[in-house]
Design an enzyme around this catalytic site. Structure first.
Site, short mmCIF file in Angstrom:
data_model
loop_
_atom_site.label_atom_id
_atom_site.label_comp_id
_atom_site.label_asym_id
_atom_site.label_seq_id
_atom_site.Cartn_x
_atom_site.Cartn_y
_atom_site.Cartn_z
N THR A 162 -12.82 15.71 -11.59
CA THR A 162 -11.45 15.66 -11.08
C THR A 162 -11.10 14.26 -10.60
OG1 THR A 162 -11.48 17.99 -10.45
CG2 THR A 162 -9.88 16.59 -9.34
N ASP A 181 -3.45 4.19 -2.12
CA ASP A 181 -4.39 4.62 -1.08
C ASP A 181 -4.37 6.15 -0.96
OD1 ASP A 181 -6.06 4.74 1.16
OD2 ASP A 181 -4.39 4.36 2.55
N LEU A 182 -4.99 6.83 -1.93
CA LEU A 182 -5.00 8.29 -1.91
C LEU A 182 -6.38 8.86 -1.58
CD1 LEU A 182 -2.66 9.13 -4.94
CD2 LEU A 182 -2.10 8.83 -2.51
N LYS A 183 -7.39 7.99 -1.47
CA LYS A 183 -8.73 8.40 -1.02
C LYS A 183 -9.23 9.62 -1.79
CE LYS A 183 -7.62 6.86 3.70
NZ LYS A 183 -6.17 6.62 3.49
N GLN A 234 -4.86 4.47 16.01
CA GLN A 234 -6.06 3.81 15.50
C GLN A 234 -6.98 3.45 16.68
OE1 GLN A 234 -6.21 2.77 12.03
NE2 GLN A 234 -4.13 2.27 11.44
N HIS A 272 -11.20 12.45 -3.26
CA HIS A 272 -12.46 13.05 -2.80
C HIS A 272 -12.51 14.47 -3.35
CE1 HIS A 272 -15.21 14.11 0.90
NE2 HIS A 272 -15.79 14.35 -0.27
N ASP A 273 -13.22 14.64 -4.45
CA ASP A 273 -13.27 15.94 -5.12
C ASP A 273 -14.50 15.94 -6.02
OD1 ASP A 273 -12.43 18.44 -6.36
OD2 ASP A 273 -10.41 17.94 -5.68
N ILE A 274 -14.60 16.95 -6.88
CA ILE A 274 -15.71 16.96 -7.81
C ILE A 274 -15.57 15.77 -8.77
CG2 ILE A 274 -15.99 19.45 -7.62
CD1 ILE A 274 -14.63 19.71 -10.35
N THR A 317 -10.24 4.42 10.41
CA THR A 317 -10.20 3.64 11.65
C THR A 317 -9.79 4.49 12.86
OG1 THR A 317 -7.96 2.91 11.06
CG2 THR A 317 -9.78 1.42 10.55
N ARG A 356 -3.60 -5.15 14.18
CA ARG A 356 -2.54 -5.17 15.18
C ARG A 356 -2.37 -6.58 15.73
NH1 ARG A 356 -1.75 -1.11 13.08
NH2 ARG A 356 -1.59 1.01 13.94
N LYS A 392 0.85 -1.20 0.00
CA LYS A 392 0.00 0.00 0.00
C LYS A 392 0.88 1.24 0.00
CE LYS A 392 -2.09 1.77 3.72
NZ LYS A 392 -1.82 3.25 3.71
N ARG A 409 2.87 -1.39 10.84
CA ARG A 409 3.94 -1.46 11.82
C ARG A 409 4.36 -2.88 12.20
NH1 ARG A 409 0.29 2.74 13.59
NH2 ARG A 409 1.25 4.79 13.34
#
Length: 238
Positions: free
Chosen positions: A69, A60-62, A187, A64-66, A117, A178, A33, A208
């Site tokens: 875009t 994993d850039l998530k 988290q 969230h825009d119009i 999370t 974990r 990731k 981790r």
């Protein structure tokens, strides 16, 4: 073909550290990731290098825009050869549909983030969402599935419930994993690998416990064994 359900989170701020870790890993035993911090520091060049190295990469850039875009960003991500990418379900139906239309079926997996999370009930109250996290996740997952996306990111605490409300082939990706002796760090809604698989997760995002292990490859083998030996609790048919 890589069948591993472990996604190692490369939570580094430079390419050198990321490549040092991946040189110790086996592409047949994990996927990778790349999130905002590493992508901002190293960009598409690193993603393409990891892909050439034989790794499946989850970007994993998530987004969230119009809608327009986000559609353009999704196309750019697919051109890098990523295995999976995500948008944020809070972007709404029009944005989700635009993202789906931008990515040809059968190329990269397209999933949506529900709730991070790190977010608990108090955080939801602060932004005016007076519901339990599980209720919000369920509603966002239903919206995502109705828009034709391949799955969602959710915590292991929601996977069991979602498995009763989505189709069996709808992918559930679970971060916040974990080991028993790890602390929670930043988290809140977390789980062990075993619990996450029992609850119905398809893929586990693990950072981790692998990246800070003395022997990352040995840890990766142990995690794969845990996952392979565990069986999800089957939900009733829809």
């Amino acid at each position: 073909m890589n069948e591993s359900r472990i996604i190692v989170a490369l939570d580094f701020n430079n390419a050198k550290q990321a490549l040092n870790l991946t040189s110790q890993l086996d592409p047949q035993l994990c996927r990778l990731k790349v999130g905002k911090e590493l992508f901002t520091a190293a960009g598409p060049v690193l993603v393409e290098q990891l892909v050439r190295g034989g790794f499946d990469v989850f970007l994993d850039l998530k987004f969230h825009d119009i809608p327009n875009t986000v559609a353009g960003a999704c196309k750019a991500a697919v051109s890098m050869g990523v295995w999976m990418l995500n948008v944020h379900a809070f972007g709404g139906k029009k944005m989700l549909l635009a993202a789906r239309e931008a990515i040809p079926s059968g190329t990269a997996k397209l999933i949506a983030v529900t709730l991070l999370t790190s977010i608990g009930r108090d955080d939801l109250d602060d932004i005016g969402l007076h519901e339990e996290p599980e209720q919000i996740v369920r509603r966002l997952a239903a919206l995502t599935e109705s828009c034709g996306l391949d799955g969602v990111v959710c915590s292991a605490q929601e996977t069991s419930s979602l498995r009763h409300h989505v189709n069996p082939d709808f992918t559930l990706v679970t971060p916040g994993i974990r080991l028993e002796n790890n602390n929670h760090d930043d988290q809140i809604r977390i789980a062990t690998p075993s619990a996450a698989i029992k609850n119905g997760a398809d893929y586990l995002v693990i950072g981790r416990p692998v990246t800070q292990a003395h022997d990352p490859l040995c840890m990766l083998r142990q995690l794969n064994q845990i996952v392979e030996n565990e069986r999800p609790v089957s939900p009733p048919a829809l």
